[in-house]
Structure formats: C-alpha cells, structure tokens
Design a protein around this motif. Sequence first.
Motif, PDB file in Angstrom:
ATOM      1  N   ASP A  27      -4.706  -4.872   2.691  1.00 56.74           N
ATOM      2  CA  ASP A  27      -4.150  -5.747   1.645  1.00 56.74           C
ATOM      3  C   ASP A  27      -1.919  -5.809   2.117  1.00 56.74           C
ATOM      4  O   ASP A  27      -2.077  -7.099   2.225  1.00 56.74           O
ATOM      5  CB  ASP A  27      -4.688  -5.114   1.027  1.00 56.74           C
ATOM      6  N   SER A  28      -1.724  -5.572   3.227  1.00 56.63           N
ATOM      7  CA  SER A  28      -0.734  -5.437   3.668  1.00 56.63           C
ATOM      8  C   SER A  28      -1.268  -7.159   4.199  1.00 56.63           C
ATOM      9  O   SER A  28       0.031  -7.792   3.978  1.00 56.63           O
ATOM     10  CB  SER A  28       0.451  -4.780   4.280  1.00 56.63           C
ATOM     11  N   GLU A  29      -1.336  -7.282   5.186  1.00 56.07           N
ATOM     12  CA  GLU A  29      -1.563  -8.885   5.574  1.00 56.07           C
ATOM     13  C   GLU A  29      -2.176  -9.889   5.546  1.00 56.07           C
ATOM     14  O   GLU A  29      -1.954 -10.922   5.109  1.00 56.07           O
ATOM     15  CB  GLU A  29      -2.869  -8.351   7.180  1.00 56.07           C
ATOM     16  N   ARG A  30      -3.449  -9.340   4.057  1.00 61.46           N
ATOM     17  CA  ARG A  30      -3.693 -10.234   3.149  1.00 61.46           C
ATOM     18  C   ARG A  30      -2.686 -11.319   2.602  1.00 61.46           C
ATOM     19  O   ARG A  30      -2.467 -12.247   2.409  1.00 61.46           O
ATOM     20  CB  ARG A  30      -5.109 -10.017   2.500  1.00 61.46           C
ATOM     21  N   ILE A  31      -1.834 -10.071   1.789  1.00 66.07           N
ATOM     22  CA  ILE A  31      -0.814 -10.343   0.849  1.00 66.07           C
ATOM     23  C   ILE A  31       0.446 -11.855   1.671  1.00 66.07           C
ATOM     24  O   ILE A  31       0.824 -12.609   1.292  1.00 66.07           O
ATOM     25  CB  ILE A  31      -0.084  -9.405   0.115  1.00 66.07           C
ATOM     26  N   ALA A  32       0.636 -11.281   3.382  1.00 69.59           N
ATOM     27  CA  ALA A  32       1.765 -12.053   3.848  1.00 69.59           C
ATOM     28  C   ALA A  32       1.468 -13.446   4.570  1.00 69.59           C
ATOM     29  O   ALA A  32       1.739 -14.193   4.591  1.00 69.59           O
ATOM     30  CB  ALA A  32       1.300 -11.129   5.652  1.00 69.59           C
ATOM     31  N   GLU A  33      -0.166 -13.247   4.328  1.00 68.33           N
ATOM     32  CA  GLU A  33      -0.829 -14.295   4.447  1.00 68.33           C
ATOM     33  C   GLU A  33      -1.022 -15.321   3.337  1.00 68.33           C
ATOM     34  O   GLU A  33      -0.672 -16.961   3.907  1.00 68.33           O
ATOM     35  CB  GLU A  33      -2.368 -14.221   5.189  1.00 68.33           C
ATOM     36  N   LEU A  34      -0.593 -15.168   2.592  1.00 66.98           N
ATOM     37  CA  LEU A  34      -0.809 -15.912   1.477  1.00 66.98           C
ATOM     38  C   LEU A  34       0.298 -15.990   0.683  1.00 66.98           C
ATOM     39  O   LEU A  34       0.822 -17.373  -0.138  1.00 66.98           O
ATOM     40  CB  LEU A  34      -1.977 -14.788   0.118  1.00 66.98           C
ATOM     41  N   GLY A  77     -10.906 -13.068  -5.203  1.00 67.90           N
ATOM     42  CA  GLY A  77      -9.476 -12.650  -3.769  1.00 67.90           C
ATOM     43  C   GLY A  77      -9.100 -11.594  -3.602  1.00 67.90           C
ATOM     44  O   GLY A  77      -9.118 -10.633  -3.627  1.00 67.90           O
ATOM     45  N   LEU A  78      -7.497 -11.495  -3.573  1.00 70.32           N
ATOM     46  CA  LEU A  78      -7.077  -9.978  -3.909  1.00 70.32           C
ATOM     47  C   LEU A  78      -7.482  -9.250  -4.751  1.00 70.32           C
ATOM     48  O   LEU A  78      -7.374  -8.015  -4.833  1.00 70.32           O
ATOM     49  CB  LEU A  78      -5.099  -9.670  -3.802  1.00 70.32           C
ATOM     50  N   GLY A  79      -7.337  -9.963  -6.140  1.00 66.28           N
ATOM     51  CA  GLY A  79      -8.371  -8.685  -7.395  1.00 66.28           C
ATOM     52  C   GLY A  79      -9.520  -8.108  -7.428  1.00 66.28           C
ATOM     53  O   GLY A  79     -10.078  -7.981  -8.202  1.00 66.28           O
ATOM     54  N   ALA A  80     -10.533  -8.489  -6.594  1.00 66.02           N
ATOM     55  CA  ALA A  80     -11.843  -8.925  -6.481  1.00 66.02           C
ATOM     56  C   ALA A  80     -12.313  -7.262  -6.803  1.00 66.02           C
ATOM     57  O   ALA A  80     -13.349  -7.217  -7.792  1.00 66.02           O
ATOM     58  CB  ALA A  80     -13.004  -9.391  -5.420  1.00 66.02           C
ATOM     59  N   GLU A  81     -11.797  -6.081  -5.954  1.00 59.48           N
ATOM     60  CA  GLU A  81     -12.074  -5.711  -5.974  1.00 59.48           C
ATOM     61  C   GLU A  81     -11.626  -4.259  -7.397  1.00 59.48           C
ATOM     62  O   GLU A  81     -12.921  -3.485  -7.878  1.00 59.48           O
ATOM     63  CB  GLU A  81     -11.188  -4.578  -4.609  1.00 59.48           C
ATOM     64  N   THR A  82     -10.303  -4.508  -7.650  1.00 58.05           N
ATOM     65  CA  THR A  82      -9.723  -4.058  -9.022  1.00 58.05           C
ATOM     66  C   THR A  82     -10.936  -4.468 -10.584  1.00 58.05           C
ATOM     67  O   THR A  82     -11.568  -3.580 -10.968  1.00 58.05           O
ATOM     68  CB  THR A  82      -8.890  -4.178  -9.202  1.00 58.05           C
ATOM     69  N   TRP A  84       3.294 -13.509  -4.823  1.00 55.30           N
ATOM     70  CA  TRP A  84       4.152 -14.229  -5.029  1.00 55.30           C
ATOM     71  C   TRP A  84       5.518 -13.574  -5.404  1.00 55.30           C
ATOM     72  O   TRP A  84       6.648 -14.270  -5.827  1.00 55.30           O
ATOM     73  CB  TRP A  84       3.610 -14.827  -6.675  1.00 55.30           C
ATOM     74  N   ARG A  85       5.699 -12.582  -4.367  1.00 54.12           N
ATOM     75  CA  ARG A  85       7.095 -12.771  -4.670  1.00 54.12           C
ATOM     76  C   ARG A  85       7.818 -12.464  -3.120  1.00 54.12           C
ATOM     77  O   ARG A  85       7.220 -12.739  -2.036  1.00 54.12           O
ATOM     78  CB  ARG A  85       7.232 -10.531  -4.890  1.00 54.12           C
ATOM     79  N   ALA A  86       9.035 -12.660  -3.473  1.00 58.57           N
ATOM     80  CA  ALA A  86       9.798 -13.431  -1.947  1.00 58.57           C
ATOM     81  C   ALA A  86       9.585 -12.586  -0.865  1.00 58.57           C
ATOM     82  O   ALA A  86       9.508 -13.077   0.362  1.00 58.57           O
ATOM     83  CB  ALA A  86      11.616 -13.333  -2.322  1.00 58.57           C
ATOM     84  N   GLY A  87       9.687 -11.394  -0.653  1.00 58.34           N
ATOM     85  CA  GLY A  87       9.572 -10.533   0.657  1.00 58.34           C
ATOM     86  C   GLY A  87       8.798  -9.512   0.509  1.00 58.34           C
ATOM     87  O   GLY A  87       8.691  -9.329  -0.940  1.00 58.34           O
ATOM     88  N   ARG A  88       7.980  -8.665   1.495  1.00 57.45           N
ATOM     89  CA  ARG A  88       7.579  -7.204   0.741  1.00 57.45           C
ATOM     90  C   ARG A  88       9.128  -7.145   1.010  1.00 57.45           C
ATOM     91  O   ARG A  88       9.660  -6.146   1.246  1.00 57.45           O
ATOM     92  CB  ARG A  88       7.072  -6.912   2.531  1.00 57.45           C
ATOM     93  N   PRO A  89       8.282  -5.670  -0.168  1.00 62.22           N
ATOM     94  CA  PRO A  89       9.661  -4.518  -0.426  1.00 62.22           C
ATOM     95  C   PRO A  89       9.642  -3.896   0.725  1.00 62.22           C
ATOM     96  O   PRO A  89       8.788  -3.138   1.712  1.00 62.22           O
ATOM     97  CB  PRO A  89       9.285  -3.127  -1.680  1.00 62.22           C
TER      98      PRO A  89
END
Length: 352
Positions: A3-10, A90-95, A297-302
């Motif tokens: 997920d971290s890589e997919r989030i960074a990609e988006l 997308g990111l939410g499909a599994e949930t 959609w956040r500015a950067g990874r915490p």
Amino acid sequence: MPDSERIAELRPAYREELARGTGRFFLPPRTDCPWCLGPGLRRKLRTTDLIQGKPGEFVLDECTGCGHVFQNPRLSQDGLDFYYRDFYDGLGAETTAKMFEGSGSRKRFRASARALRRLARPRRWLDVGTSLGHFCATAREELPDTAFDGLDLGEGVELAAKEGRIEQAYRGLFTELAQGMAGRYDVVSMFHYLEHTPDPHGELVAAHAALAPGGHLLIEVPDPESLSGRLLGRYWLPWFQPQHLNMIPRRNLCRRLRSLGFTVVVAERRDAHIPADLVCAAWFLFDRLLPRDDAPWRAGRPGRGARAARVALVWAALPFLLAVYGLDRLLNPLVRRGRFANAYRVIARRDG
C-alpha cells in the motif's frame, strides 16, 4: 504492490488536482428543495469527510416543507469523481469487498431476498448500484432460479460479471440505460444507492421503465428522520458525507412511487437497520485524536514515529471499540423496531 508504494505512486496526481482548489468540486448552492421545490430551507449540519479524510467541507440542508435532506452545495461531476476515487475501487477495493462479504451484510442481503420471495418468484433481477455484486451472489442462494444482472458506474460491476456473481454487467447511468431495458426485469433493487444519486426521481422513473408490469422495486436507504441521526449529529455514519447527496423521508418516497404508477406493498425499518451507529460514532471521535494515517491526498507520508503512535493507540482503543460494537448488537432488537433505526425498506409493485 504494498500500500505504501501504491500511495506514493498516486500522490503526485492528487497533489496536482488539489493545487487547483476544491471550489470547482461544487455546484452553485440551491435556494429551493430538489424534492418538492419548496423555498423553505434550514441548515441540518456541517461536516467533513470522516471516512477517507479527503479535504473539503460539506453542508446538509433540510426542507422545512417536506423534510427532504440534501447536500447543498452539491458536488459537481468533478467532485463526485474525486471523492469516489479509491473508495469502492483502487486503494479501497479490498476494504469494500470485505465489508460486503461480512456476515452482517450477508444477513441483510438474505433478509431482503426473502422479503421479495414472499411476494414473487422473479425470473430476471437487476441490482442497480451493485458495486462488486455481493448482494446478487447472496440472493442467488435464496432464489437459485433467478438470473441476476448488475449495473454500476465503477469497474467493480465488470469484475462481478467476470467472477460470476452476476450474469450481465451494465456500466453507466441507469437513467440513460433504462429505456433499452424496457419491461425486461421482474425485480429492480437499489440497496443504499438512491441516496448517492443527484436525481432520485429520475432513478425511480428509470426503474419503472425497466420493470415488467407487476414487477417489484426493492429499495433500502438511510432514514433521515432516525432519532439516532439527531442524537449523534455529524458523527452518525449514514450522513456519509460527501457521498450521500439526497436523504429521502419514507413518506416522501412512498408518495412519489404512487404518483409514478407503483403500489407500495412493504414499508418498514426493522430488517433494514444496520447495527453500527454507536461504534462508528466512537471511531470518528477517536480518529480525530490520532496522528493521520498515510493517504495519497495528504501532503506527504507521516513520519515513522507518527505511524507507530497511530498503530499503538488503535490497539489500545480496540477493547473499548469492541465493547461499543457489542452494545450496538445488544441494543439491536430494540433499536431496529423503533424510530432509532437508521434505515428503511420499501417494496413497490409496478402497476398496469
């Protein structure tokens, strides 16, 4: 891909879109009710996206004449595209898949299929807003001789057909596709779909067109008159901003169906209630205190410390959240029979 890589990609695409501001995501505010066109409006609540945490503020207004509750100003098509993205797919499909495959959802799906089975033995059934088709897969257990088709805007409906949960997939707007289905279906179902649409009246007209005479329309929607909504305010899950555009009181829906040529044969709350109001409200309140989780959609990874603190606090709160969930279940037999129920079901027969 983790997920971290997919989030960074988006993240770059979201950053570019948000740099243009969120104002373009909204249409001009209405000064009249979209249901009865009455001029009397009052503010119901103001809230944010408590589910995904995407930026923006959303307002629900209530008509003083008919009680219709609606998002005002309403999301534009750009806004709908933005706030739906990465929720059901997308990111939410599994949930989303886990939610629909859960025992609670399956129990409600079976109850709905049985309610219809007591009235008819349908040959062809269209589920509008089917998402991944999990209702159809469950309903087939109760109605093995019924052919289930599905309709939705997202890619999930095509996946549902590919994986055998529905026979035919329609991808598009029901209001545009219904005339090509004229009289084809014995049942049209809309499970927590109508509240997502910008024009509920048009969706009901489309259902009338797709149904054969004597066919049934099955609708389940949140109840904006629920006392739980008044008690919990903006933390009541069924307000579900920003996705829920129109919240229709039961009497309004029944009257409109009769005016369109339907006979209402079932209108009840009991089996439509979803026992999760308290635990969801508790989570929304608790989540405000937590460090933010990672999202594109956040500015950067915490940072690592913030991520570790969030995980630790969630685990620490888990016994409390489980206790509140247990309270929801304990109160369910009482809540579902009264005005605290959070949803209602209507089944109407197409006349003529």
